[in-house]
Design a protein around this motif. Sequence first.
Motif, PDB file in Angstrom:
ATOM      1  N   ALA A 146     -16.681  -8.947   2.366  1.00  0.00           N
ATOM      2  CA  ALA A 146     -15.721  -7.899   2.676  1.00  0.00           C
ATOM      3  C   ALA A 146     -14.406  -8.244   1.975  1.00  0.00           C
ATOM      4  O   ALA A 146     -13.959  -9.400   1.996  1.00  0.00           O
ATOM      5  N   TYR A 147     -13.792  -7.238   1.343  1.00  0.00           N
ATOM      6  CA  TYR A 147     -12.524  -7.430   0.620  1.00  0.00           C
ATOM      7  C   TYR A 147     -11.475  -6.529   1.241  1.00  0.00           C
ATOM      8  O   TYR A 147     -11.749  -5.356   1.559  1.00  0.00           O
ATOM      9  N   PHE A 148     -10.263  -7.074   1.393  1.00  0.00           N
ATOM     10  CA  PHE A 148      -9.160  -6.312   1.969  1.00  0.00           C
ATOM     11  C   PHE A 148      -8.020  -6.259   0.945  1.00  0.00           C
ATOM     12  O   PHE A 148      -7.618  -7.290   0.401  1.00  0.00           O
ATOM     13  N   ILE A 149      -7.529  -5.056   0.713  1.00  0.00           N
ATOM     14  CA  ILE A 149      -6.493  -4.803  -0.299  1.00  0.00           C
ATOM     15  C   ILE A 149      -5.271  -4.231   0.408  1.00  0.00           C
ATOM     16  O   ILE A 149      -5.374  -3.206   1.103  1.00  0.00           O
ATOM     17  N   GLN A 150      -4.122  -4.882   0.255  1.00  0.00           N
ATOM     18  CA  GLN A 150      -2.906  -4.347   0.864  1.00  0.00           C
ATOM     19  C   GLN A 150      -2.376  -3.211  -0.001  1.00  0.00           C
ATOM     20  O   GLN A 150      -2.091  -3.388  -1.188  1.00  0.00           O
ATOM     21  N   THR A 151      -2.259  -2.057   0.612  1.00  0.00           N
ATOM     22  CA  THR A 151      -1.833  -0.861  -0.131  1.00  0.00           C
ATOM     23  C   THR A 151      -0.412  -0.435   0.185  1.00  0.00           C
ATOM     24  O   THR A 151       0.154   0.415  -0.507  1.00  0.00           O
ATOM     25  N   GLU A 152       0.184  -0.994   1.241  1.00  0.00           N
ATOM     26  CA  GLU A 152       1.550  -0.622   1.595  1.00  0.00           C
ATOM     27  C   GLU A 152       2.188  -1.768   2.372  1.00  0.00           C
ATOM     28  O   GLU A 152       1.519  -2.422   3.191  1.00  0.00           O
ATOM     29  N   GLU A 153       3.453  -2.043   2.101  1.00  0.00           N
ATOM     30  CA  GLU A 153       4.189  -3.066   2.828  1.00  0.00           C
ATOM     31  C   GLU A 153       5.431  -2.443   3.457  1.00  0.00           C
ATOM     32  O   GLU A 153       5.891  -1.368   3.021  1.00  0.00           O
ATOM     33  N   PRO A 154       6.010  -3.081   4.476  1.00  0.00           N
ATOM     34  CA  PRO A 154       7.155  -2.479   5.177  1.00  0.00           C
ATOM     35  C   PRO A 154       8.375  -2.319   4.268  1.00  0.00           C
ATOM     36  O   PRO A 154       8.625  -3.144   3.379  1.00  0.00           O
ATOM     37  N   THR A 155       9.101  -1.253   4.499  1.00  0.00           N
ATOM     38  CA  THR A 155      10.381  -0.994   3.820  1.00  0.00           C
ATOM     39  C   THR A 155      11.401  -0.632   4.884  1.00  0.00           C
ATOM     40  O   THR A 155      11.038  -0.337   6.041  1.00  0.00           O
ATOM     41  N   PRO A 156      12.697  -0.619   4.536  1.00  0.00           N
ATOM     42  CA  PRO A 156      13.695  -0.227   5.543  1.00  0.00           C
ATOM     43  C   PRO A 156      13.444   1.160   6.120  1.00  0.00           C
ATOM     44  O   PRO A 156      13.790   1.419   7.278  1.00  0.00           O
ATOM     45  N   LEU A 157      12.831   2.031   5.338  1.00  0.00           N
ATOM     46  CA  LEU A 157      12.588   3.390   5.824  1.00  0.00           C
ATOM     47  C   LEU A 157      11.243   3.544   6.527  1.00  0.00           C
ATOM     48  O   LEU A 157      11.048   4.467   7.317  1.00  0.00           O
TER      49      LEU A 157
END
Length: 350
Positions: A146-157
């Motif tokens: 199983a592979y996990f890909i981070q597609t979004e990280e936290p931003t101030p908004l």
Amino acid sequence: AQVQLHFEVLKQHIDNQAPAKQILLDIENGQAIYSRAGGFGLNEDGYVVDSMGSYLMSRQVSEDGEVLASSMGDLQPIQIPMMAGTPSATETMEMNVNFSSNPNGIGNQAAIPPIAPFSFLDDTTYAKSTPIEILDAEGQPRSAYAYFIQTEEPTPLNQETAFDMQLVVDGDIYMPNAATEVRFNEFGMPVAPITPFTFSRNNEDLTVSLEGSVLTNSNFKINSYQHDGDSKKGLANLQVDDSGLIWATYMGDDAISLGQVAMANFNNPHGLKRLGSASYIETLESGRPIMGQADENGFGNIRASALEGSNVELTGELVNLITAQRNYQANAKALETSTSLAQTILNMRT
């Protein structure tokens, strides 16, 4: 070591009070043999045999120990399968994952969201990979990751974090039937309920559930994993109860009965013809065998992991043997002295 343990468990003891005999079958000659032997082992095909290779016979029983057939013609050799169960292929997997929000916990992924397309041969295109267990229709393990890909990280908004999942089995990428995104809020909890994902290839569907997964500041971790595939299970334990029922336990399953040791009695046991090695055959003087089972109608009990004991007190017999040896040596010495003295006297006369 495990097989030797099984041999030891199959050793049995029939109470001395009972003249009953276990039934053995000489396959080569097709002859029924009756024996009080207690030591048994397994041959190359898993059948229970005595030291002469004769097969221990059993009454047919159901898996819960109910006797199904008990006549002489229905007896069959006892076979101990080393493996049991019906294998099945994996169709559904359940994974509980601690996703990582720690920059040091996402491996070598080059960019968020990724720029290059996913490739399991390029670790810069995904954040984490983990091997998982999947079985084929024969119950044999397959190579699966199983592979996990981070597609979004936290931003101030937007404080949310998102991951996609990919599934690779036997070197082939299984394509998802719908979006496989898992999204977490700033508290590490799923933004929406995580529904199962289905991956397909070559008319095969594999469903993965990530329910219960959370986002933490630690490294990636698989908290639990299970799947619905099954394989044959190895023999874990073997027992013989007082009635002669043979119970086998296979890893993770309840005990099942493989047979009941067949017992026979005779109106005139002394009329049996002795074959040696505690084996007998019926004769006109012995009469026909009377079928039965241990622990009923005077047939005695069967004791597992024990052999029939001798009625000789070994310590006393050993002392008597030493005493007899000493007496023999003393008598031999006396005779030798007497002979020497007589020879000396004869020499003096001459």
